[in-house]
Write an enzyme that holds these catalytic residues in place. Structure first.
Site, mmCIF file in Angstrom:
data_model
loop_
_atom_site.group_PDB
_atom_site.id
_atom_site.type_symbol
_atom_site.label_atom_id
_atom_site.label_comp_id
_atom_site.label_asym_id
_atom_site.label_seq_id
_atom_site.Cartn_x
_atom_site.Cartn_y
_atom_site.Cartn_z
ATOM 1 N N THR A 151 0.844 -1.197 0.000
ATOM 2 C CA THR A 151 0.000 0.000 0.000
ATOM 3 C C THR A 151 0.872 1.237 0.000
ATOM 4 O O THR A 151 1.894 1.281 0.687
ATOM 5 C CB THR A 151 -0.881 0.015 1.267
ATOM 6 O OG1 THR A 151 -1.725 -1.135 1.257
ATOM 7 C CG2 THR A 151 -1.716 1.277 1.346
ATOM 8 N N ARG A 179 -12.480 -9.054 -1.360
ATOM 9 C CA ARG A 179 -11.565 -9.008 -0.215
ATOM 10 C C ARG A 179 -11.075 -7.585 0.011
ATOM 11 O O ARG A 179 -10.796 -6.841 -0.916
ATOM 12 C CB ARG A 179 -10.380 -9.944 -0.464
ATOM 13 C CG ARG A 179 -9.306 -9.909 0.645
ATOM 14 C CD ARG A 179 -8.173 -8.946 0.327
ATOM 15 N NE ARG A 179 -7.088 -9.008 1.308
ATOM 16 C CZ ARG A 179 -6.108 -8.109 1.384
ATOM 17 N NH1 ARG A 179 -6.068 -7.094 0.547
ATOM 18 N NH2 ARG A 179 -5.162 -8.242 2.300
ATOM 19 N N GLY A 203 1.456 -3.670 4.242
ATOM 20 C CA GLY A 203 1.802 -5.052 4.565
ATOM 21 C C GLY A 203 0.589 -5.948 4.400
ATOM 22 O O GLY A 203 -0.340 -5.630 3.648
#
Length: 317
Positions: A151, A179, A203
């Site tokens: 991200t 998701r 992460g």
């Protein structure tokens, strides 16, 4: 007053440079965050954010993004948005609404269309080749489908003392449709309080969200800890606790910035980030978990940068 900005990964650097220029010219922290993240979203060789982002298991690029105003705590977020050029701009727009400020899937895409945000097919030919290659590897070699979930997160402080934070990601490669991870969840993937500071995470979202780490880092800074001490104290004990209780753990990397323009980082992997302040021009650093629950930070080398550039642009077989 001072100004500063920090962003996750090497990919944040060019956007952060634009953000710092805005802050230097008395621009707002909100504009700096949006401008910086849009730069990342628009670059096709960053395969975990925006255009060029890697798709889900069905070949669709589903993106998550969030924005938070540290003055008002206003939050806007989208999850599973598709075919929209700049999810961060949609998230910031939603932060102005008291109701319906977090939208998911078709609802997020519909809002973007109705409000004039640019639509775009976000699946590049290169990303599609990577997806097809991974599909073959899964079938032929029984490899895990999940590879890549970085991200871009930006935290910005402007000269008026306002702090903003934003995130954007295409999420876990080959993820199941629908998701979402931590990136669009307030307190998990991001948090900002202009009276204290802000934090952003990157992460494995399924594990980061178990600790509400961005909120915890800001809370610890509010007790008087420096951003670095707050990052270390929030991240490393939780990493150990999660590994003990859950049995395994994914990648964790977090960045933080306080109202004085001081910054901090904590990570359990090799992690690059970009940072710039009133007193130091934008630069890229590399961090590693250090001894005794601390973080080791070094300047990036030209050799590393050259290898990175070659890797992200390498031909796909």
């Amino acid at each position: 007053m001072t100004y500063a900005m920090i962003g996750t990964w090497r990919m944040a650097y060019e956007g952060l440079c634009k953000g710092i220029d805005l802050l230097k010219d008395s621009g707002t922290s909100a504009d700096a965050v949006e401008t910086s993240i849009k730069e990342v979203e628009d670059y096709p060789f960053f395969k975990s954010v925006g255009y060029g982002g890697l798709p889900n298991q069905n070949g669709l690029v589903e993106m998550d993004s969030a924005f938070m105003n540290g003055d008002t705590f206003a939050v806007g977020a989208v999850m599973g948005i598709s075919d929209v050029k700049n999810p961060i701009s949609v998230a910031r727009s939603l932060s102005h609404d008291h109701f319906n400020s977090v939208l998911v899937g078709n609802g997020a895409t519909e809002y973007a269309t109705q409000n004039g945000f640019e639509r775009k097919n976000m699946l590049t030919e290169r990303a599609q080749k990577i997806w097809r290659k991974r599909k073959r590897e899964i079938e032929e070699k029984n490899l895990s489908p999940y590879d890549g979930h970085d991200t871009v997160g930006m935290v910005s402080l402007d000269q008026s003392g306002s702090i903003s934070v934003g995130t954007s990601t295409s999420g876990l490669f080959m993820k199941k449709p629908g998701r979402t991870g931590d990136s669009a969840l307030v307190g998990d993937g991001f948090y900002a309080d202009s009276e204290i500071g802000g934090a952003a995470a990157t992460g494995l979202g399924e594990d980061i969200m178990k600790g509400c780490l961005c909120y915890e880092i800001v809370r610890l800074m509010g007790t008087g800890l420096s951003p670095q001490d707050a990052c270390d104290k929030a991240v490393y004990p939780f990493v150990k606790k999660l590994k003990e209780r859950y049995g395994k753990i994914g990648e964790f990397s977090l960045v933080a910035l306080n109202k004085e323009g001081q910054w901090g980082v904590a990570t359990n992997v090799e992690f690059t980030f970009a940072v710039g302040t009133e007193d130091s021009k934008p630069a890229i650093y590399i961090a590693f978990p250090g001894e005794n629950d601390t973080t080791k930070i070094d300047p990036i080398t030209q050799e590393w940068l050259d290898a990175y550039s070659k890797r992200i642009k390498a031909p796909i077989d």
